[in-house]
Design a protein around this motif. Structure first.
Motif, short mmCIF file in Angstrom:
data_model
loop_
_atom_site.label_atom_id
_atom_site.label_comp_id
_atom_site.label_asym_id
_atom_site.label_seq_id
_atom_site.Cartn_x
_atom_site.Cartn_y
_atom_site.Cartn_z
N GLN A 30 16.45 -78.44 -19.35
CA GLN A 30 15.40 -77.69 -19.54
C GLN A 30 14.22 -78.48 -19.87
N LEU A 31 14.31 -79.60 -20.58
CA LEU A 31 13.34 -80.43 -20.81
C LEU A 31 12.42 -81.10 -19.53
N LEU A 32 13.13 -81.23 -18.70
CA LEU A 32 12.68 -81.67 -17.54
C LEU A 32 11.74 -80.38 -16.56
N GLN A 33 12.35 -79.51 -16.81
CA GLN A 33 11.79 -78.12 -16.07
C GLN A 33 10.47 -77.66 -17.07
N HIS A 34 10.83 -77.62 -18.26
CA HIS A 34 9.74 -76.81 -19.24
C HIS A 34 9.05 -77.51 -20.27
N GLY A 35 9.40 -78.99 -20.42
CA GLY A 35 8.91 -79.64 -21.66
C GLY A 35 9.57 -79.45 -22.81
N PRO A 36 9.25 -80.17 -23.95
CA PRO A 36 9.89 -80.11 -25.20
C PRO A 36 10.08 -78.81 -25.72
N SER A 37 9.05 -77.97 -25.54
CA SER A 37 9.01 -76.61 -26.36
C SER A 37 9.57 -75.56 -25.50
N GLY A 38 10.29 -75.90 -24.15
CA GLY A 38 10.88 -75.08 -23.79
C GLY A 38 12.44 -75.05 -23.63
N ILE A 39 12.70 -75.97 -24.72
CA ILE A 39 14.30 -76.27 -24.84
C ILE A 39 14.73 -75.04 -25.75
N SER A 40 15.93 -74.24 -25.01
CA SER A 40 16.05 -72.96 -25.94
C SER A 40 17.86 -73.16 -26.11
N LEU A 41 18.33 -72.97 -27.29
CA LEU A 41 19.66 -72.84 -27.62
C LEU A 41 20.26 -71.65 -26.71
N ARG A 42 19.67 -70.45 -26.68
CA ARG A 42 20.37 -69.57 -25.82
C ARG A 42 20.57 -69.75 -24.47
N ALA A 43 19.52 -70.46 -23.97
CA ALA A 43 19.62 -70.74 -22.67
C ALA A 43 20.54 -71.78 -22.25
N ILE A 44 20.70 -72.66 -23.22
CA ILE A 44 21.87 -73.93 -23.30
C ILE A 44 22.99 -73.08 -23.25
N GLY A 49 28.06 -71.96 -20.74
CA GLY A 49 29.14 -70.80 -20.64
C GLY A 49 29.85 -70.49 -21.89
N VAL A 50 29.00 -70.76 -22.98
CA VAL A 50 29.51 -70.21 -24.32
C VAL A 50 28.70 -69.35 -25.19
N THR A 51 29.11 -68.67 -25.99
CA THR A 51 27.99 -67.83 -26.77
C THR A 51 27.06 -68.95 -27.61
N PRO A 52 25.92 -68.29 -28.19
CA PRO A 52 24.96 -68.99 -28.71
C PRO A 52 25.91 -69.61 -30.05
N ALA A 53 26.60 -68.46 -30.70
CA ALA A 53 27.20 -69.03 -31.95
C ALA A 53 28.12 -70.34 -31.88
N ALA A 54 28.92 -70.27 -30.71
CA ALA A 54 29.62 -71.27 -30.38
C ALA A 54 29.23 -72.63 -30.57
N LEU A 55 27.63 -72.77 -29.92
CA LEU A 55 27.21 -73.90 -30.04
C LEU A 55 27.06 -74.64 -31.30
N TYR A 56 27.02 -73.94 -32.35
CA TYR A 56 26.97 -74.43 -33.45
C TYR A 56 28.25 -75.14 -34.13
N ARG A 57 29.26 -75.23 -33.24
CA ARG A 57 30.54 -76.03 -33.63
C ARG A 57 30.28 -77.34 -33.15
N TYR A 58 29.03 -77.64 -32.29
CA TYR A 58 28.90 -79.11 -31.73
C TYR A 58 27.55 -79.40 -32.45
N PHE A 59 26.58 -78.69 -32.73
CA PHE A 59 25.24 -79.01 -33.32
C PHE A 59 25.03 -77.74 -34.24
N ASP A 60 24.64 -78.13 -35.60
CA ASP A 60 24.41 -77.11 -36.40
C ASP A 60 22.87 -76.61 -36.35
N SER A 61 21.99 -77.18 -35.24
CA SER A 61 20.78 -76.82 -35.15
C SER A 61 20.13 -77.15 -34.00
N LEU A 62 19.14 -76.78 -33.37
CA LEU A 62 18.34 -77.23 -32.48
C LEU A 62 17.88 -78.54 -32.65
#
Length: 255
Positions: A30-44, A49-62
């Protein structure tokens, strides 16, 4: 039941590491495509292939994710720099310093989006900004981004210090150079802050001032080139090399 008879990571640990790597790879894409401001947890989350809530098991914030990504980028820059420097003998300190200059430029210009993130994040304390006060913050209390920034700068700074010892302080003719008038406050900051964080050890004021000035000049040139802001647009490579060679001559490092 997971088996770990060989003493290595468990299946659960391997799966977690793989997911973290996927998350980071998605963020970098996403960084390469959209730049720093274009990084989105929802898109990640969608890409991994996980829910946005599941990302918080690995990183507690963007922010936590981006800090780790910035540290990974620093590791890449540091590895590339070490490789370039190690082409010179371990006691060829000036050649190793020159290699640092060219490697920094090559990696930063060749990875413009990554460099953009590194000089803009975290907000107020970017990866390329050495702004902590070593007189009040012990090394163990520094954030990981600042520590990585120090590690990169000191790859070059340690070579300067080694050259100082190798030549018994006579490596450059700084004694014939008239330093600009400086307040006691600036002198103290150069000796205590810049020596500690950029060079890695205390050296005489003339050496610290010259090295810090050169470090700022190189960083400015690299940043302007990476962002397409140099006044020269048709002969950028030649202009950059001429500027660096001029700086090296000013510093006593003839090409």
């Amino acid at each position: 039941m997971t088996s770990n008879t060989a003493g290595g990571p468990s299946r659960r640990e391997r799966m977690r590491a793989e997911t973290i790597a996927e998350i980071k790879a998605s963020a970098r894409g996403q960084l390469l495509q959209h730049g720093p401001s274009g990084i989105s947890l929802r898109a990640i989350a969608r890409e991994v292939g996980v829910t946005p809530a599941a990302l918080y098991r690995y990183f507690d914030s963007l922010d936590a994710l981006l800090i780790q990504l910035v540290c990974d980028l620093y590791d890449e820059l540091i590895a590339a720099t070490r490789t370039a420097m190690d082409e010179a003998p371990s006691d060829a300190h000036l050649e190793r310093m020159k290699a640092w200059v060219w490697a920094f430029r090559a990696w930063s210009v060749g990875n413009r989006r990554e460099f953009e993130l590194m000089i803009s994040y975290p907000e107020g304390n970017s990866a390329m900004s050495i702004c902590a006060d070593p007189t009040t913050i012990d090394a163990g209390d520094l954030d990981p981004v600042t520590l990585k920034s120090m590690e990169h700068a000191q790859l070059c700074g340690h070579e300067l210090a080694a050259f100082y010892r190798q030549t018994e302080g006579a490596g450059f003719e700084f004694g014939s150079v008239t330093l600009p008038e400086m307040s006691e406050g600036l002198q103290q900051e150069l000796i205590e802050s810049c020596s500690a964080m950029i060079i890695g050890e205390r050296l005489p004021l003339s050496w610290v001032f010259a090295f810090t000035s050169a470090w700022v000049r190189v960083f400015g040139l690299v940043t302007m080139e990476a962002f397409g802001s140099l006044p020269v647009q048709q002969n950028i490579d030649e202009f950059y090399k001429a500027q660096i060679k001029s700086m090296l001559r000013d510093f006593g490092m003839e090409e």
